[in-house]
Design a protein around this motif. Structure first.
Motif, PDB file in Angstrom:
ATOM      1  N   ARG A 160      34.962  22.508  48.562  1.00  0.00           N
ATOM      2  CA  ARG A 160      36.401  22.523  48.626  1.00  0.00           C
ATOM      3  C   ARG A 160      36.639  20.998  48.079  1.00  0.00           C
ATOM      4  NH1 ARG A 160      39.178  25.072  52.917  1.00  0.00           N
ATOM      5  NH2 ARG A 160      40.562  23.463  53.298  1.00  0.00           N
ATOM      6  N   HIS A 161      38.179  20.863  47.688  1.00  0.00           N
ATOM      7  CA  HIS A 161      38.419  19.419  47.069  1.00  0.00           C
ATOM      8  C   HIS A 161      38.519  18.246  48.237  1.00  0.00           C
ATOM      9  CE1 HIS A 161      40.441  22.651  44.467  1.00  0.00           C
ATOM     10  NE2 HIS A 161      40.224  21.864  43.723  1.00  0.00           N
ATOM     11  N   ASN A 162      38.164  17.072  47.800  1.00  0.00           N
ATOM     12  CA  ASN A 162      38.281  16.107  48.646  1.00  0.00           C
ATOM     13  C   ASN A 162      39.447  15.286  48.047  1.00  0.00           C
ATOM     14  OD1 ASN A 162      36.199  16.327  50.324  1.00  0.00           O
ATOM     15  ND2 ASN A 162      34.744  15.256  48.999  1.00  0.00           N
ATOM     16  N   PRO A 163      40.737  15.491  48.758  1.00  0.00           N
ATOM     17  CA  PRO A 163      41.985  14.925  48.000  1.00  0.00           C
ATOM     18  C   PRO A 163      42.025  13.433  48.615  1.00  0.00           C
ATOM     19  CG  PRO A 163      42.702  16.198  50.063  1.00  0.00           C
ATOM     20  CD  PRO A 163      41.146  16.398  49.549  1.00  0.00           C
ATOM     21  N   GLU A 164      43.050  12.696  47.872  1.00  0.00           N
ATOM     22  CA  GLU A 164      43.217  11.547  48.514  1.00  0.00           C
ATOM     23  C   GLU A 164      43.670  11.251  49.898  1.00  0.00           C
ATOM     24  OE1 GLU A 164      45.868   8.703  45.621  1.00  0.00           O
ATOM     25  OE2 GLU A 164      46.750  10.619  45.589  1.00  0.00           O
ATOM     26  N   LEU A 180      49.210  19.591  42.331  1.00  0.00           N
ATOM     27  CA  LEU A 180      49.496  20.635  43.337  1.00  0.00           C
ATOM     28  C   LEU A 180      49.906  21.641  42.191  1.00  0.00           C
ATOM     29  CD1 LEU A 180      52.073  18.332  45.612  1.00  0.00           C
ATOM     30  CD2 LEU A 180      49.954  19.436  46.184  1.00  0.00           C
ATOM     31  N   GLU A 181      50.314  21.688  41.160  1.00  0.00           N
ATOM     32  CA  GLU A 181      50.655  22.529  40.095  1.00  0.00           C
ATOM     33  C   GLU A 181      49.401  23.639  40.024  1.00  0.00           C
ATOM     34  OE1 GLU A 181      53.044  23.008  36.036  1.00  0.00           O
ATOM     35  OE2 GLU A 181      52.354  21.004  36.641  1.00  0.00           O
ATOM     36  N   VAL A 182      48.301  23.006  39.703  1.00  0.00           N
ATOM     37  CA  VAL A 182      47.176  23.896  39.756  1.00  0.00           C
ATOM     38  C   VAL A 182      46.433  24.451  40.767  1.00  0.00           C
ATOM     39  CG1 VAL A 182      46.583  22.675  37.433  1.00  0.00           C
ATOM     40  CG2 VAL A 182      45.471  22.173  39.657  1.00  0.00           C
ATOM     41  N   GLY A 183      47.279  24.368  42.002  1.00  0.00           N
ATOM     42  CA  GLY A 183      46.910  24.966  43.320  1.00  0.00           C
ATOM     43  C   GLY A 183      45.999  24.104  44.315  1.00  0.00           C
ATOM     44  N   ALA A 184      45.481  22.977  43.950  1.00  0.00           N
ATOM     45  CA  ALA A 184      44.767  21.885  44.658  1.00  0.00           C
ATOM     46  C   ALA A 184      45.670  21.364  45.762  1.00  0.00           C
ATOM     47  CB  ALA A 184      44.066  20.732  43.913  1.00  0.00           C
ATOM     48  N   PRO A 185      45.154  20.656  46.759  1.00  0.00           N
ATOM     49  CA  PRO A 185      45.883  20.102  47.846  1.00  0.00           C
ATOM     50  C   PRO A 185      46.489  18.863  47.460  1.00  0.00           C
ATOM     51  CG  PRO A 185      43.492  19.991  48.208  1.00  0.00           C
ATOM     52  CD  PRO A 185      43.749  20.877  47.081  1.00  0.00           C
ATOM     53  N   LYS A 232      43.519  29.218  50.309  1.00  0.00           N
ATOM     54  CA  LYS A 232      42.618  28.425  50.822  1.00  0.00           C
ATOM     55  C   LYS A 232      43.145  27.067  51.446  1.00  0.00           C
ATOM     56  CE  LYS A 232      38.044  26.535  49.466  1.00  0.00           C
ATOM     57  NZ  LYS A 232      37.053  26.714  48.044  1.00  0.00           N
ATOM     58  N   TYR A 233      44.325  26.383  51.097  1.00  0.00           N
ATOM     59  CA  TYR A 233      44.604  25.266  51.533  1.00  0.00           C
ATOM     60  C   TYR A 233      46.079  25.478  52.349  1.00  0.00           C
ATOM     61  CZ  TYR A 233      40.984  23.184  48.564  1.00  0.00           C
ATOM     62  OH  TYR A 233      39.885  23.030  47.910  1.00  0.00           O
ATOM     63  N   THR A 234      46.297  26.619  52.757  1.00  0.00           N
ATOM     64  CA  THR A 234      47.363  26.831  53.332  1.00  0.00           C
ATOM     65  C   THR A 234      47.656  26.059  54.584  1.00  0.00           C
ATOM     66  OG1 THR A 234      47.579  29.034  52.632  1.00  0.00           O
ATOM     67  CG2 THR A 234      49.082  28.513  54.487  1.00  0.00           C
ATOM     68  N   ALA A 235      46.531  25.920  55.497  1.00  0.00           N
ATOM     69  CA  ALA A 235      46.707  25.468  56.731  1.00  0.00           C
ATOM     70  C   ALA A 235      46.671  23.811  56.519  1.00  0.00           C
ATOM     71  CB  ALA A 235      45.356  25.703  57.397  1.00  0.00           C
ATOM     72  N   ALA A 236      45.895  23.406  55.690  1.00  0.00           N
ATOM     73  CA  ALA A 236      45.766  21.692  55.360  1.00  0.00           C
ATOM     74  C   ALA A 236      47.210  21.489  54.795  1.00  0.00           C
ATOM     75  CB  ALA A 236      44.858  21.604  54.225  1.00  0.00           C
ATOM     76  N   LYS A 237      47.824  22.182  53.998  1.00  0.00           N
ATOM     77  CA  LYS A 237      49.204  21.773  53.449  1.00  0.00           C
ATOM     78  C   LYS A 237      50.133  21.761  54.555  1.00  0.00           C
ATOM     79  CE  LYS A 237      48.361  23.445  48.757  1.00  0.00           C
ATOM     80  NZ  LYS A 237      48.632  24.366  47.785  1.00  0.00           N
ATOM     81  N   GLU A 238      50.367  22.734  55.372  1.00  0.00           N
ATOM     82  CA  GLU A 238      51.217  22.620  56.512  1.00  0.00           C
ATOM     83  C   GLU A 238      50.708  21.418  57.648  1.00  0.00           C
ATOM     84  OE1 GLU A 238      50.276  26.435  58.442  1.00  0.00           O
ATOM     85  OE2 GLU A 238      51.589  27.477  57.021  1.00  0.00           O
ATOM     86  N   LYS A 239      49.440  21.244  57.677  1.00  0.00           N
ATOM     87  CA  LYS A 239      49.084  20.111  58.613  1.00  0.00           C
ATOM     88  C   LYS A 239      49.750  18.736  58.186  1.00  0.00           C
ATOM     89  CE  LYS A 239      45.255  18.173  61.043  1.00  0.00           C
ATOM     90  NZ  LYS A 239      43.731  18.268  61.500  1.00  0.00           N
ATOM     91  N   GLY A 240      49.631  18.716  56.628  1.00  0.00           N
ATOM     92  CA  GLY A 240      50.175  17.358  56.050  1.00  0.00           C
ATOM     93  C   GLY A 240      49.047  16.343  56.012  1.00  0.00           C
TER      94      GLY A 240
END
Length: 431
Positions: free
Chosen positions: A327-331, A286-291, A176-184
């Protein structure tokens, strides 16, 4: 690599689900006490400030004396602080992650200052889903009724749900968050921040200026509301008013962990700490899979009702609100909430609400989908009715008001990276 990065968490098992299903429909007789038993002046204000709401109807007794209520009342979402179950305190499947993901609310009466609460709850349903976040997930739905403890009146009722997910699966295989994590993460310039802060400067509270049905016109748009930028400080500010689920200190934390060992997941120092720290500890999120460290679900739902109560004014009454958190709203996220009235007729007024992440780039496709979503038949719409005295009086006898009742719906979604962050609808009673 330390222990934190290598450990494995409990999984969803058929046996665990079978045991949990036995609880469906059974009244919950004993559970953890709520954060707030009463709607005191301070409890109301702390909750309101936790979502950034300074409406004087909730926060200023001198102002509230001039209203029909004669004193401060609680904002509708305050009821999250009066039940841990409505806020995500789930049973069964020990050690399996629970993410609060939505609620369908109905309010029957205003929540007056110093109201004491009694709640009744039961597990309503378990629904299995296949998700991009963690593969197999269980939607665990509870129903809660909220009563005035002194006179027994039903004040509100709601269904809320969490998704139970496999933490290891979400971290290792979730897409779900692959693209978001790659984007930074985005780093904002002061100019960019100022472009969002202007919405705080422009935020308007309707207040004493009564909004009548005749004031509502097709094509009207409400002022955009901003929330953010998301910070761990902001998430903690919400927890101060709402109470959290597992936040305890010292002996009370130890007692909780003795009773529920899965509520004490060791941190990088080897010290048991609550699973709720996903909201302020990046490493564990991050350990539980959230962004990343992310907002609370009830907090987000409260932002959306905040937009509606600002608009409706002191004489309006929020009757229904439905919200799905997607979806999550991360910092670092900044959320914009937009509301308008794109459709109107003699029998139905449809008000749309959308909220978008500051990095959203696909709003056009979202709006087309939204129009299809909100073009619902009349029998699925909600009511705009006058408020005066008890809501039930006018639900049964709208002609007593001398005003024309109309039906309507407030709906919305949030998109981030092409996926809904939340879907939202609400109904308001107007003069």
């Amino acid at each position: 690599m330390n222990e934190t990065l290598h450990r494995k968490f409990p999984k969803i098992t058929p046996e665990g689900l079978d045991e949990l299903r036995k609880r469906i429909g059974v009244k919950i007789e004993k559970t953890v006490e709520p954060w707030c038993y009463e709607a005191t002046r301070d409890n109301i204000r702390h909750y309101a400030h936790g979502i950034g709401d300074d409406n004087p109807l909730w926060c200023d007794p001198d102002y509230a004396k001039t209203t029909r209520y004669g004193d401060v009342i609680a904002l509708p979402s305050f009821l999250f602080a009066t039940s841990r179950i409505i806020s995500g305190y789930v049973g069964g499947l020990p050690g399996v992650h629970a993410m609060w993901s939505g609620a369908n609310w109905t309010w029957h009466k205003p929540i007056l200052r110093n109201t004491e609460f009694r709640t009744e709850a039961f597990l309503k349903d378990l629904i299995e889903h296949d998700t991009r976040f963690a593969g197999k997930a269980i939607q665990q739905i509870y129903h809660v009724d909220f009563y005035d403890a002194k006179n027994g009146d039903l004040l509100a009722e709601a269904d809320s749900w969490c998704f139970r997910t496999d933490r290891d699966q979400a971290r290792e295989n979730g897409t779900k968050y692959t693209a978001a994590k790659e984007k930074g993460r985005r780093v904002y310039t002061q100019q960019e921040l100022d472009s969002f802060y202007k919405y705080y400067e422009q935020e308007t509270i309707r207040g004493a200026e009564t909004r009548y049905w005749d004031d509502v016109n097709e094509g009207d748009e409400l002022p955009t509301m901003v929330k953010g930028p998301m910070t761990a400080t902001g998430f903690i500010a919400y927890a101060q008013g709402w109470g959290g689920l597992y936040i305890r200190a010292n002996k009370l934390a130890w007692q909780l962990q003795q009773k529920h060992p899965s509520a004490g997941i060791k941190n990088r120092f080897g010290i048991p700490d609550c699973p709720e720290r996903v909201h302020w500890e990046e490493e564990f999120a991050l350990e539980v899979g959230a962004p990343g460290a992310y907002d609370y679900g009830p907090e987000r739902t409260s932002w959306l009702t905040h937009q509606v109560t600002n608009w409706m004014g002191d004489d309006g009454f929020l009757f229904k609100a439905n919200c799905q958190v997607r979806r999550h709203n991360p910092e670092g996220d900044i959320i914009l909430i937009h509301v308008g009235l794109p459709a109107n007729s003699r029998k139905m007024a449809v008000i749309w609400s959308r909220s978008s992440n500051a990095q959203n780039s696909r709003m056009a496709s979202f709006l087309r989908s939204a129009r299809r979503l909100w073009n619902c038949p009349n029998d699925k719409g909600f009511l705009f009715q006058p408020l005066g005295g008890l809501v039930e009086r006018f639900r049964n006898n709208p002609e007593q008001t001398g005003r024309r009742p109309a039906s309507g719906r407030v709906s919305g979604s949030c998109r981030r990276g092409g996926t809904h962050q939340r879907r939202y609808s609400a109904a308001v009673l107007l003069q």
